[in-house]
Write an enzyme that holds these catalytic residues in place. Structure first.
Site, PDB file in Angstrom:
ATOM      1  N   HIS A 250       2.171  19.371 -30.932  1.00 46.21           N
ATOM      2  CA  HIS A 250       1.282  20.503 -30.704  1.00 46.21           C
ATOM      3  C   HIS A 250      -0.074  20.248 -31.362  1.00 46.21           C
ATOM      4  O   HIS A 250      -0.160  19.575 -32.400  1.00 46.21           O
ATOM      5  CB  HIS A 250       1.885  21.783 -31.286  1.00 46.21           C
ATOM      6  CG  HIS A 250       3.062  22.295 -30.503  1.00 46.21           C
ATOM      7  ND1 HIS A 250       3.080  22.311 -29.128  1.00 46.21           N
ATOM      8  CD2 HIS A 250       4.255  22.817 -30.903  1.00 46.21           C
ATOM      9  CE1 HIS A 250       4.239  22.819 -28.711  1.00 46.21           C
ATOM     10  NE2 HIS A 250       4.966  23.124 -29.775  1.00 46.21           N
TER      11      HIS A 250
ATOM     12  N   CYS B 274      -2.432  19.294 -26.846  1.00 46.27           N
ATOM     13  CA  CYS B 274      -3.313  20.242 -26.166  1.00 46.27           C
ATOM     14  C   CYS B 274      -4.655  20.338 -26.888  1.00 46.27           C
ATOM     15  O   CYS B 274      -4.762  20.081 -28.086  1.00 46.27           O
ATOM     16  CB  CYS B 274      -2.660  21.619 -26.116  1.00 46.27           C
ATOM     17  SG  CYS B 274      -1.170  21.673 -25.106  1.00 46.27           S
TER      18      CYS B 274
END
Length: 804
Positions: free
Chosen positions: A388, A437
């Site tokens: 992440h 991301c």
């Protein structure tokens, strides 16, 4: 012999293990009709009463890896002479009709299993499966899913055998309405010249004979290297390639291939061929590689000046981090596979690689500090991260597994701060490959005051996705790569300038219908030279910095040596170790010697440090997959018990545990237990103490940088380098994986999986397509070829993509 008579002659311990386990599961789940009630019946209507100690051992089984008191009770009953018919009668009394039907269908017993082998075309091959049963057994041979013509006897004869007969065979034994399958047998057939055939004609079937030897080769930089070795023998031979007497981890097939060779691939190669009984080495061959302009894939790429003035690295080091098991955020799957495959590829490019999974914030900071110690003037440094992440105001942040929900910059690592510290080392090339991301974090409004980076022409960023977008991984049953790594691994070994290589990856990703319009690779670079990951290493003497770097890297590779223990009863236990990642180690145990007077003998490891938080239910398993180890299962020795130790970075003290032996002498009811304490020191990354909360402060929590020399995004051409402009840099990830040369290769038949596909992105904008790793085996239970180049983990894509 009737079915009843056969059950009366069949000891409980002779019943097939799957049937015994199913009966045990039935008793474990039955409460007042379970194993305790069965034990009471033994005392009332049975021939032997269980002692209080034996009942206590049954109860304690819930604390062990098998976790089945009923299975232990059934084994005790078999040792006391109870037959399958006795058990049927007890189950009828308890009202377990399903268990009765299971046992009554066990009239088939396979006494001879077919064996795997490697042969030459034109020979006569015989696969044998022999079973007993009442009233009569029938045989049916299959090659994978297809029935073999005329394969309806206990022996399947192929005379002569052809190359197209290679594959996996299995025999179904039928008896009335019941049936049993044999083990899988792999047949490997090679076509060689008549001279080669003649040299093996007199060899015995069960002996290894190398009939295709590797050949010396003279290549040019950029050519493909292909070395081949083939041996006949039974059991099936396995292969392991060596370069300059060092094990090549990726070289465990008959063919060893390097798509694009460099000067670093020069050396002396040989192939070790082995099975359970013996091993033989092929002849040593020399591979020489010349730098010559004729190796070019085009005059624009490899002119004579390019070859003569090619950049060199003083060393190459890589840190790979994959975060999956988040405490407060959606779990990911692909980083484990991505880090593992990235490690194998970078090793082929002569990178010193360290790989780590699931790091907390202090562990990530300390791991980066250790990485910085490996850097020096002229060193190529590569940081790969999968997990992440997010991007705010031009600054990229990697999210540790312990980050709170919601997280902010104070909980994460800023990529730009790492770049600044790398620049201070005067590195020759800084490569960031970030699979995360880059959406804005709405919970973090911190605006960082940055200090400008140095203007250096040696920085390359490969972002898995564009600014403000998400990165994805595929959700499926089985192992799979993330989208970025799926395409990156196909090109990483190319002998091209790193930006040109990434341009090719971007084009490949653009052709994927699943991600078109949702994820696109973004490249940022300040590179003004044709530097490539394949550039050779040229060390100027043996400097103090080089010695320190090599020592630090070696510390993260140290595995305990294999050891053997002899217990008082005369049994010998072997203990071995293998590295899956820098912070993940596999322990395997097996009994290598058992005195004949001992009828029952079990060995296992236990009493691990509390730092590692090990679940006893997934230790001492019969296959590596049962422990959660899917990637190195084919490289581990067979017929062992396996225990996977992860998060080794958390070890505060040397790794100490117990090796236990449980055994029983013939004619005795009581079992005896012995144990020995083992201290193997701090293995792998535990040597570096990266779990310390306040170890160092080198990796800044935030960075101070207002301008970046890497502001321009390449548009797919490398004819001219982008002009340096004062823009903020983005960064989103790094991976790190450790390779240990003592990792043993071994055989094993992996089972095929059923795949299902879906895609998700989480609400925080930090999600990725996530595969579901499944340890179940398919209903067909078909093995996968593992002796040739067919073992690559390949991600499959679905036409149906569902976004949440």
């Amino acid at each position: 012999m009737s079915d009843t008579q056969q059950l009366r002659s069949l000891n409980i311990n002779q019943v097939s293990e799957p049937v015994r386990r199913k009966v045990a599961e039935l008793l474990d789940e039955s409460g007042d009709r379970g194993w305790r009630r069965l034990a009471e019946l033994l005392g009332v209507g049975g021939r032997c009463r269980l002692s209080p100690l034996e009942l206590e051992h049954c109860s304690l089984k819930v604390l062990e890896s098998e976790g089945s008191p009923s299975l232990y009770l059934l084994r005790l009953m078999g040792e006391k002479g109870y037959t399958a018919m006795d058990l049927v009668e007890f189950l009828q009394t308890l009202g377990h009709n399903d268990g009765v039907q299971l046992l009554k269908a066990t009239g088939i017993r396979i006494v001879v299993q077919p064996g795997s082998m490697a042969v030459l075309s034109g020979q006569r091959v015989k696969l044998c499966c022999l079973a007993v049963g009442h009233p009569i057994v029938q045989y049916q041979w299959f090659k994978v899913k297809h029935e073999v013509p005329h394969g309806n006897g206990p022996e399947l004869v192929l005379n002569p055998v052809h190359v197209e007969d290679s594959g996996f065979y299995i025999c179904r034994v039928n008896c009335g309405t019941s049936f049993e399958f044999s083990q899988w047998a792999q047949l490997d057939v090679c076509s060689v010249s008549a001279a080669g055939y003649g040299s093996v004609a007199g060899a015995q079937e069960n002996q290894i004979h190398i009939c295709v030897q590797p050949q010396s080769q003279k290549l040019i930089v950029g050519d493909q290297l292909v070395l081949e070795c083939f041996a006949t023998g039974k059991p099936l031979p396995r292969y392991q390639w060596y370069k300059n007497q060092c094990l090549l981890k990726a070289g465990n097939t008959k063919h060893y291939k390097i798509p694009y060779v460099t000067k670093a691939n020069e050396g002396v190669y040989l192939c070790r061929v082995y099975n359970e009984h013996e091993r033989k080495d092929s002849q040593e061959v020399e591979v020489s590689i010349e730098e010559h302009p004729t190796n070019a894939r085009g005059p624009a790429e490899n002119s004579e000046d390019d070859v003569n003035n090619r950049p060199v690295a003083t060393d190459k080091v890589a840190l790979l981090i994959g975060n999956m098991s988040y405490w407060n955020h959606p779990q990911l799957k692909a980083p484990m596979v991505d880090v593992y495959e990235m490690t194998n590829l970078l090793r082929q490019l002569d990178f010193k690689v360290v790989s780590l999974l699931d790091l907390t914030e202090p562990e990530m900071r300390n791991a980066v500090d250790e990485f910085l110690l490996l850097l020096d003037k002229g060193v190529y440094g590569l940081l790969y991260y999968a997990g992440h992440g997010y991007e705010n105001y031009g600054n990229s942040f990697m999210v540790p597994v312990d980050a709170p929900n919601p997280y902010r910059s104070a909980n994460c690592l800023c990529v730009q701060s790492i770049l600044k510290l790398m620049q201070e080392k005067e590195t020759g090339l800084n490569v960031f490959l970030l699979d995360m991301c880059r959406k804005r974090n709405e919970y973090d409004n911190t605006i960082l005051i940055m200090e400008a980076l140095r203007v250096t022409a040696n920085i390359v960023f490969g972002y898995a996705t564009c600014q403000g977008a998400e990165a994805f991984e595929i959700q499926q049953s089985g192992l799979a790569n993330g989208i970025f790594m799926k395409f990156l691994k196909e090109r990483l070994l190319e002998d091209k300038k790193i930006t040109v290589l990434l341009d090719g990856v971007a084009e490949d990703m653009g052709k994927c219908h699943l991600t078109r319009g949702k994820q696109a690779l973004e490249i940022r670079s300040s590179l003004s030279e044709k530097r490539a990951l394949t550039d050779p290493i040229q060390q100027a003497g043996c400097s103090a910095e080089s010695l320190t770097r090599n020592l630090q890297w070696a510390k993260a590779h140290e595995l305990p040596e294999s050891m053997c223990f002899e217990f008082d009863c005369g049994a010998q236990i072997q203990l071995g170790f293998a590295a899956e990642f820098s912070n993940v180690m596999i322990i395997y145990t097996r009994i290598v010697q058992k005195p004949p007077e001992i009828v029952l003998c079990e060995a296992y490891v236990t009493d691990f440090p509390l730092d590692l938080d090990i679940d006893p239910k997934v230790t001492n398993k019969g296959t590596p997959e049962e422990t959660g180890s899917y990637l190195v299962s084919k490289e581990l020795p067979k017929h062992c018990l396996y225990t996977r130790l992860s998060s080794l970075q958390k070890l505060q003290e040397p790794l100490a545990f117990s090796v236990c032996l449980r055994y029983q002498y013939q004619g005795m009811e009581e079992t005896v237990e012995e144990s020995k304490e083992v201290d193997v020191g701090k293995p792998l990354i535990a040597n570096l103490d990266i779990s310390s909360q306040f170890k160092r402060s080198g990796c800044l929590q935030t960075c101070q940088m207002t301008h970046s020399p890497c502001g321009s995004c390449l548009a797919g051409t490398d004819a001219t380098e982008p002009q340096l402009r004062p823009q903020n840099m983005q960064y989103s990830g790094s991976h790190l994986n450790v390779y240990n040369p003592s990792l043993a290769s071994a055989s094993g038949f992996p089972q095929s999986e059923h795949f299902q596909y879906s895609v998700y992105s989480n609400a925080l904008g930090t999600g990725q397509w996530s595969p579901y790793y499944s340890s179940y085996r398919s209903s067909t239970n078909i093995p996968v070829e593992n002796t040739d180049d067919t073992s690559e983990l390949v991600a499959n894509f679905s036409d149906r993509v569902n976004f949440q």
